[in-house]
Design a protein around this motif. Structure first.
Motif, mmCIF file in Angstrom:
data_model
loop_
_atom_site.group_PDB
_atom_site.id
_atom_site.type_symbol
_atom_site.label_atom_id
_atom_site.label_comp_id
_atom_site.label_asym_id
_atom_site.label_seq_id
_atom_site.Cartn_x
_atom_site.Cartn_y
_atom_site.Cartn_z
ATOM 1 N N ARG A 190 25.904 38.083 67.989
ATOM 2 C CA ARG A 190 26.888 38.645 68.787
ATOM 3 C C ARG A 190 26.317 38.802 70.293
ATOM 4 O O ARG A 190 25.127 39.428 70.398
ATOM 5 N N ILE A 191 26.742 38.835 71.320
ATOM 6 C CA ILE A 191 26.396 39.081 72.550
ATOM 7 C C ILE A 191 25.895 40.688 72.765
ATOM 8 O O ILE A 191 25.041 40.979 73.364
ATOM 9 N N ALA A 192 26.929 41.442 72.176
ATOM 10 C CA ALA A 192 26.750 42.566 72.171
ATOM 11 C C ALA A 192 25.360 43.086 71.591
ATOM 12 O O ALA A 192 24.994 44.468 71.803
ATOM 13 N N ASP A 193 25.030 42.254 70.584
ATOM 14 C CA ASP A 193 23.711 42.798 69.960
ATOM 15 C C ASP A 193 22.479 42.647 70.936
ATOM 16 O O ASP A 193 21.325 43.188 70.488
ATOM 17 N N LEU A 194 22.471 42.252 71.761
ATOM 18 C CA LEU A 194 21.614 41.830 72.986
ATOM 19 C C LEU A 194 21.514 43.083 73.829
ATOM 20 O O LEU A 194 20.453 42.905 74.958
ATOM 21 N N ALA A 195 22.307 44.118 73.771
ATOM 22 C CA ALA A 195 21.915 45.024 74.639
ATOM 23 C C ALA A 195 20.719 45.997 74.443
ATOM 24 O O ALA A 195 20.481 45.963 73.166
ATOM 25 N N GLY A 196 19.928 46.542 75.313
ATOM 26 C CA GLY A 196 18.759 46.835 75.116
ATOM 27 C C GLY A 196 17.506 46.117 74.474
ATOM 28 O O GLY A 196 16.592 46.433 74.222
ATOM 29 N N GLU A 214 27.121 35.851 83.885
ATOM 30 C CA GLU A 214 28.454 36.138 83.602
ATOM 31 C C GLU A 214 28.887 36.453 82.167
ATOM 32 O O GLU A 214 29.425 37.624 82.172
ATOM 33 N N ALA A 215 28.287 35.828 81.176
ATOM 34 C CA ALA A 215 28.431 36.156 79.980
ATOM 35 C C ALA A 215 28.282 37.874 79.690
ATOM 36 O O ALA A 215 28.709 38.642 79.031
ATOM 37 N N LEU A 216 26.966 38.004 80.061
ATOM 38 C CA LEU A 216 26.213 39.313 79.819
ATOM 39 C C LEU A 216 27.052 40.400 80.470
ATOM 40 O O LEU A 216 27.519 41.369 80.040
ATOM 41 N N ALA A 217 27.541 39.995 81.818
ATOM 42 C CA ALA A 217 28.442 41.089 82.471
ATOM 43 C C ALA A 217 29.815 41.152 81.940
ATOM 44 O O ALA A 217 30.139 42.460 81.833
ATOM 45 N N GLN A 218 30.336 40.159 81.207
ATOM 46 C CA GLN A 218 31.579 40.349 80.808
ATOM 47 C C GLN A 218 31.578 41.136 79.608
ATOM 48 O O GLN A 218 32.423 41.760 79.339
ATOM 49 N N ALA A 219 30.592 40.995 78.742
ATOM 50 C CA ALA A 219 30.293 41.851 77.582
ATOM 51 C C ALA A 219 29.798 43.320 77.838
ATOM 52 O O ALA A 219 29.713 44.081 77.062
ATOM 53 N N ASP A 267 28.436 34.449 69.820
ATOM 54 C CA ASP A 267 29.926 34.565 69.668
ATOM 55 C C ASP A 267 30.502 34.278 70.926
ATOM 56 O O ASP A 267 31.826 34.574 70.958
ATOM 57 N N VAL A 268 29.811 34.045 72.044
ATOM 58 C CA VAL A 268 30.428 33.590 73.142
ATOM 59 C C VAL A 268 30.200 32.212 73.696
ATOM 60 O O VAL A 268 29.033 31.735 73.224
ATOM 61 N N ASN A 269 30.951 31.473 74.299
ATOM 62 C CA ASN A 269 30.687 30.155 74.540
ATOM 63 C C ASN A 269 30.084 30.072 76.149
ATOM 64 O O ASN A 269 30.747 30.453 76.946
ATOM 65 N N ILE A 270 28.804 29.629 75.949
ATOM 66 C CA ILE A 270 27.981 29.609 77.436
ATOM 67 C C ILE A 270 27.780 28.116 77.761
ATOM 68 O O ILE A 270 27.074 27.555 76.922
ATOM 69 N N PRO A 271 28.607 27.629 78.346
ATOM 70 C CA PRO A 271 28.475 25.915 78.303
ATOM 71 C C PRO A 271 27.219 25.325 79.024
ATOM 72 O O PRO A 271 27.092 25.753 80.254
ATOM 73 N N PHE A 272 26.726 24.524 78.290
ATOM 74 C CA PHE A 272 25.714 23.759 79.107
ATOM 75 C C PHE A 272 26.075 22.369 79.314
ATOM 76 O O PHE A 272 26.686 21.720 78.330
ATOM 77 N N LEU A 273 26.290 21.933 80.521
ATOM 78 C CA LEU A 273 26.721 20.716 80.964
ATOM 79 C C LEU A 273 25.774 19.867 81.646
ATOM 80 O O LEU A 273 25.225 20.363 82.397
ATOM 81 N N PHE A 274 25.954 18.646 81.283
ATOM 82 C CA PHE A 274 24.958 17.719 81.835
ATOM 83 C C PHE A 274 25.691 16.271 81.778
ATOM 84 O O PHE A 274 26.776 15.941 81.039
ATOM 85 N N GLY A 275 24.801 15.130 82.358
ATOM 86 C CA GLY A 275 25.598 13.970 82.633
ATOM 87 C C GLY A 275 24.634 12.999 82.851
ATOM 88 O O GLY A 275 23.264 13.329 83.166
ATOM 89 N N ALA A 335 35.764 30.654 82.454
ATOM 90 C CA ALA A 335 35.087 29.541 81.781
ATOM 91 C C ALA A 335 34.218 30.057 80.627
ATOM 92 O O ALA A 335 33.805 29.125 79.819
ATOM 93 N N ILE A 336 33.754 31.247 80.689
ATOM 94 C CA ILE A 336 33.252 31.702 79.348
ATOM 95 C C ILE A 336 34.016 32.390 78.682
ATOM 96 O O ILE A 336 34.706 33.339 78.901
ATOM 97 N N SER A 337 34.110 31.886 77.278
ATOM 98 C CA SER A 337 34.971 32.529 76.355
ATOM 99 C C SER A 337 34.526 32.824 74.970
ATOM 100 O O SER A 337 33.461 32.436 74.615
ATOM 101 N N LYS A 338 35.176 33.767 74.332
ATOM 102 C CA LYS A 338 34.911 34.262 73.129
ATOM 103 C C LYS A 338 34.963 32.913 72.220
ATOM 104 O O LYS A 338 35.787 32.197 72.117
ATOM 105 N N ARG A 339 33.984 32.738 71.182
ATOM 106 C CA ARG A 339 34.375 31.698 70.139
ATOM 107 C C ARG A 339 35.608 31.800 69.333
ATOM 108 O O ARG A 339 35.906 32.863 68.844
ATOM 109 N N GLY A 340 36.090 30.437 69.421
ATOM 110 C CA GLY A 340 37.361 30.421 68.700
ATOM 111 C C GLY A 340 38.524 30.668 69.512
ATOM 112 O O GLY A 340 39.878 30.410 69.237
ATOM 113 N N SER A 341 38.410 31.261 70.618
ATOM 114 C CA SER A 341 39.583 31.543 71.709
ATOM 115 C C SER A 341 39.849 30.191 72.629
ATOM 116 O O SER A 341 38.973 29.497 72.780
#
Length: 343
Positions: A190-196, A214-219, A267-275, A335-341
């Motif tokens: 869980r992103i919350a588990d990364l606090a501290g 962005e993911a860390l800030a939103q959480a 538990d959050v989607n942090i997308p890695f995009l490539f082409g 663009a960054i969402s909780k898994r499953g949402s």
């Protein structure tokens, strides 16, 4: 400062300069070149005379490059690589060989996808000479525009009128956790588990790092410490050493995860995009077509949660790459969402 006389430059001088930069000394360079030390010294002196500025600071037997020397070395290195490739191509033409295949890929993708994609190709599609350059995404684009590479694989964003994008893939970032960490016992981090915690991640603020921040800030997560690097493999190595939890793109992590680490989804989607990329209007050879298809197959097989985007749907891609832009009337979904949402 004397007026530059660049007509006097020759390859022996440039070779000597590159050798000194590599070896760190005239003596070492002379040994690399198979020349005498006085001859190597003379080549460097002649080069500096032609350029009109010093390439090295000298303090007795010790030398160190000047600022101009460092800048000049970047150009010389590119030139010497190009000359070596020209020699190889000339020899290949003489033998009637297929044209060498030049690939430019970011480090993550050159490690995580390119080797297996090449291994999928039929032997007759592989030329005798194959060059794989591991470059930053920005330099991948520059190599394609300069026609120094035939095909590129890079992270997004990439928008350039001189570049054709063949397909765009997306896969969520993963957490690389030391095997002895309590988080390794969880099926998902869980992103919350990364606090501290100490978080190890990428440095480039215009690519993956921005989405991670962005993911860390939103959480509302405040890490104890951030360590950033320009290479996912370095982030994984630091996590293995117990320095923290690495949040990295999945290509390197799933393709070459060091022993002593376990990979866990977030538990959050942090997308890695490539082409995959090529210079605009340049015909694709049978080798490139097959390699492009193989890259997509490897990505689909290896990267959990992999999915394809249509390169032509620029609005959707822009939201995924840059984050949805809020308007005055209604805020757009992040663009960054909780898994499953919904995304």
């Amino acid at each position: 400062m004397s007026i530059m006389d660049l007509d006097d430059l020759d390859l022996r001088q440039l070779d000597a300069f590159a050798a000194v930069m590599s070896a760190g000394s005239i003596t070492g360079a002379a040994r690399l070149l198979g020349r005498s030390q006085p001859a190597t010294t003379r080549l460097i002196q002649d080069l500096e005379t032609s350029l009109g500025y010093a390439l090295f600071h000298r303090s007795g037997p010790r030398i160190s490059p000047t600022e101009q020397g460092v800048l000049f070395h970047e150009e010389v290195e590119r030139l010497l690589v190009s000359i070596r490739h020209i020699r190889e191509r000339a020899q290949a033409i003489g033998r009637g060989d297929a044209r060498p295949f030049e690939i430019a890929a970011t480090p993550a993708l050159s490690i995580g996808l390119v080797p297996d994609a090449l291994a999928m190709l039929e032997p007759h599609l592989l030329p005798r000479l194959l060059h794989v350059q591991s470059l930053s995404a920005e330099h991948v684009v520059q190599s394609l525009l300069a026609r120094a590479a035939d095909f590129g694989v890079a992270s997004l964003p990439i928008e350039h009128p001189g570049i054709d994008v063949h397909w765009v893939g997306e896969a969520p970032c993963v957490a690389a956790v030391p095997a002895g960490s309590p988080l390794a016992a969880q099926e998902m981090v869980r992103i919350a588990d990364l606090a501290g915690q100490c978080i190890i991640t990428m440095a480039n603020p215009y690519r993956l790092r921005r989405r991670i921040d962005e993911a860390l800030a939103q959480a509302g997560v405040v890490p104890e410490r951030m360590i950033d690097t320009n290479a996912s493999l370095a982030a994984l190595a630091m996590a293995r050493a117990g320095l923290g939890i690495a949040i990295v793109e999945p290509a390197t992590a799933c393709g070459l995860c060091p022993e002593g680490l376990v990979l866990r989804p977030l538990d959050v989607n942090i997308p890695f995009l490539f082409g995959t990329l090529s210079p605009t209007a340049k015909p694709l050879s049978a080798t490139i077509v097959a390699f492009n298809d193989a890259l997509q197959a490897v990505a689909a097989r290896r990267l959990p949660g992999f999915r394809l985007h249509e390169p032509g749907r620029k609005d959707t891609l822009a939201d995924a790459v840059y984050g949805a832009t809020a308007t005055a009337t209604a805020p757009a979904a992040p663009a960054i969402s909780k898994r499953g949402s919904a995304r």
